[in-house]
Design an enzyme around this catalytic site. Structure first.
Site, PDB file in Angstrom:
ATOM      1  N   GLN A   1      23.310  10.446  -0.337  1.00  0.00           N
ATOM      2  CA  GLN A   1      23.771  10.229   1.029  1.00  0.00           C
ATOM      3  C   GLN A   1      25.166   9.611   1.037  1.00  0.00           C
ATOM      4  OE1 GLN A   1      22.645  11.062   4.006  1.00  0.00           O
ATOM      5  NE2 GLN A   1      24.321  10.013   5.037  1.00  0.00           N
ATOM      6  N   GLU A   2      25.433   8.738   0.078  1.00  0.00           N
ATOM      7  CA  GLU A   2      26.722   8.053   0.041  1.00  0.00           C
ATOM      8  C   GLU A   2      27.843   8.952  -0.461  1.00  0.00           C
ATOM      9  OE1 GLU A   2      27.697   5.178   1.093  1.00  0.00           O
ATOM     10  OE2 GLU A   2      25.802   4.277   1.665  1.00  0.00           O
ATOM     11  N   SER A   3      27.609   9.691  -1.531  1.00  0.00           N
ATOM     12  CA  SER A   3      28.730  10.396  -2.178  1.00  0.00           C
ATOM     13  C   SER A   3      28.439  11.825  -2.598  1.00  0.00           C
ATOM     14  CB  SER A   3      29.147   9.620  -3.434  1.00  0.00           C
ATOM     15  OG  SER A   3      28.130   9.712  -4.440  1.00  0.00           O
TER      16      SER A   3
END
EC number: 4.2.2.n1
Length: 488
Positions: free
Chosen positions: A316-318
């Site tokens: 989700q972050e990267s």
């Protein structure tokens, strides 16, 4: 007059003079004591600039990593340009910000439309084009022209500039009508459209772009009128010095391309939180995750999390890109800020091992800081939400949930309260103010989806391995099946 009585009288006169001076200072703010040269010199002499603004996503708000917003970044850089510190008053709507800058403070930066008819004010050069657009509730017949508005209830924000455009159009279309209020903000308008309280609304294009992900039931209709210009306002009585410095600062930003970078950073990415398709996720699962699986497993052993949950957070972050860099400067596989990286002992945010370990420990730290009354999965989901939006805003949402009769320890109730942080009616009563409260809701939802898929794939792979071992017999290392995702 005897000497003792004279001294008593002088003492009383001094006390009266000091009292009178205090009353005068209260009635006439510091700006009225600026040097005769003008407001710019007063700002530099007192070593700070006082700015009136609004608590909105396009102006100023407390974000995941501290104060942010398009105009906040401009204000901060302008203060640095002047070599002074910055003080903000964000308790305004548009008209009150204009009135305040007439009375005190040095300038207003509050998503203001350039309006040369405003008395006692002067404006900076244009900063950003403001294109009004008509948006409407999904499910209605397409709204593509003004004639389609017949019979529809339309809302807008008073004094924002969109009301001015509507009044100009009304001269050619007398049947055109709408509702307006200075107290609502864009998110509230879009919420009313989606809920059916309004059929349509007029907002600016960039405002709709950064809010539309939270309101999938609202469609873009058509542009309305010509673009307006966003600008800063200054008191005319302060002279032209501060305005001229602002123009010099803004011109420099534009020439260097930094103004366009700021616009792109804040308004050019409106879908980064949307859930990607299964095919893209599974492609990344095969191509990227294997290189980092052991890092997630090791971090899980150290922090007590399921490694697949940490992998879902990382995606989700990267999207499992160790060199990812966001528009706001967070970097690495777990997208850590510099302060968070420093706190977690991460010296290189682009080192996948350090990033995964630091992100996992940071998530664990957030969980440990939550009240003991939050238990089970609710605790995990709220920790993930705080990882995204910050603990302060999560606590504000818990208070809102309780005020609405919900359970502040239930993720379901807090999830319903978080988007209300985008509405002035609610965030004006909180400690930390406006937040893009819909983001952590989508953030947690996405991570849960990714985690479910990873769990399914991992379980299926384990079953394939067991089947291969059984079929091949002891000591045979040749698998009968390739280990692939069954969701391909």
């Amino acid at each position: 007059m005897p000497e003792p009585e004279r001294r008593i009288l002088l003492s009383r006169l001094r006390l009266a003079a000091l009292s009178l001076l205090g009353i005068v200072l209260c009635l006439f703010p510091y700006r009225h004591f600026m040097p005769a040269k003008g407001l710019l010199e007063a700002v530099r002499e007192r070593d700070f600039i006082s700015i009136h603004t609004r608590n909105t996503p396009t102006t100023y708000y407390e974000g995941r990593h501290g104060p942010t917003g398009f105009e906040y970044e401009l204000m901060r850089h302008f203060a640095e340009f002047l070599g002074v510190s910055l003080t903000l008053d964000a308790r305004h709507h548009i008209q009150s910000a204009l009135e305040a800058v007439r009375q005190e403070g040095d300038m207003a930066a509050a998503a203001l439309p350039l309006d040369l008819t405003q008395p006692d004010l002067i404006y900076s050069r244009p900063i950003l084009d403001l294109q009004p657009v008509l948006v409407y509730r999904r499910g209605l017949p397409p709204v593509t022209q003004i004639d389609d508005l017949a019979g529809l209830s339309v809302g807008t924000i008073r004094d924002s500039g969109t009301d001015r455009v509507l009044r100009e159009l009304q001269t050619e279309h007398p049947e055109l009508g709408w509702r307006e209020s200075p107290e609502v903000e864009v998110a509230e308008l879009l919420s009313q459209v989606e809920s059916g309280a309004l059929d349509a609304a007029v907002v600016f294009e960039h405002q709709f772009r950064i809010n539309r992900i939270f309101f999938p039931g609202v469609e873009r209709g058509f542009p309305l009128g010509k673009p307006l210009s966003l600008a800063w306002a200054f008191p005319a009585e302060g002279g032209l010095g501060l305005q001229q410095e602002a123009n010099r600062f803004l011109s420099g930003l534009q020439q260097e391309g930094k103004l366009d970078e700021l616009v792109a950073r804040h308004f050019g990415h409106d879908d980064y939180l949307e859930y990607v398709g299964a095919r893209t996720f599974l492609a990344h699962l095969d191509e990227r995750l294997p290189a980092y699986t052991e890092l997630f497993r090791e971090a899980a052993r150290d922090t007590g999390f399921d490694w697949k949950l940490l992998a879902a957070v990382g995606y989700q972050e990267s999207h499992w890109d160790p060199e990812a860099t966001s528009p706001t400067g967070v970097r690495g596989l777990m997208m850590l800020t510099l302060p968070t990286a420093s706190e977690m002992g991460v010296s290189d945010r682009l080192d996948p091992a350090q990033s995964v370990n630091g992100g996992a420990r940071y998530l664990r730290q957030i969980m440990e800081r939550l009240p003991e009354s939050i238990q089970g999965e609710d605790r995990l989901y709220m920790a993930m939400a705080a990882y995204n939006v910050g603990l302060g805003h999560l606590y504000d949402a818990r208070k809102i949930a309780e005020e609405r009769g919900g359970d502040p320890n239930s993720w379901r109730d807090v999830r319903e309260a978080l988007p209300l942080l985008q509405q002035h009616e609610w965030h004006s009563k909180t400690r930390h103010g406006y937040a893009r409260g819909g983001e952590p809701v989508i953030y947690v939802r996405n991570i849960r989806r990714y985690h479910e898929i990873l769990t399914y794939v991992d379980r299926s792979q384990q079953q394939f391995l067991q089947l291969n071992e059984t079929s091949n017999g002891e000591g045979d290392d040749t698998p009968l099946f390739d280990i692939i995702s069954p969701l391909h």
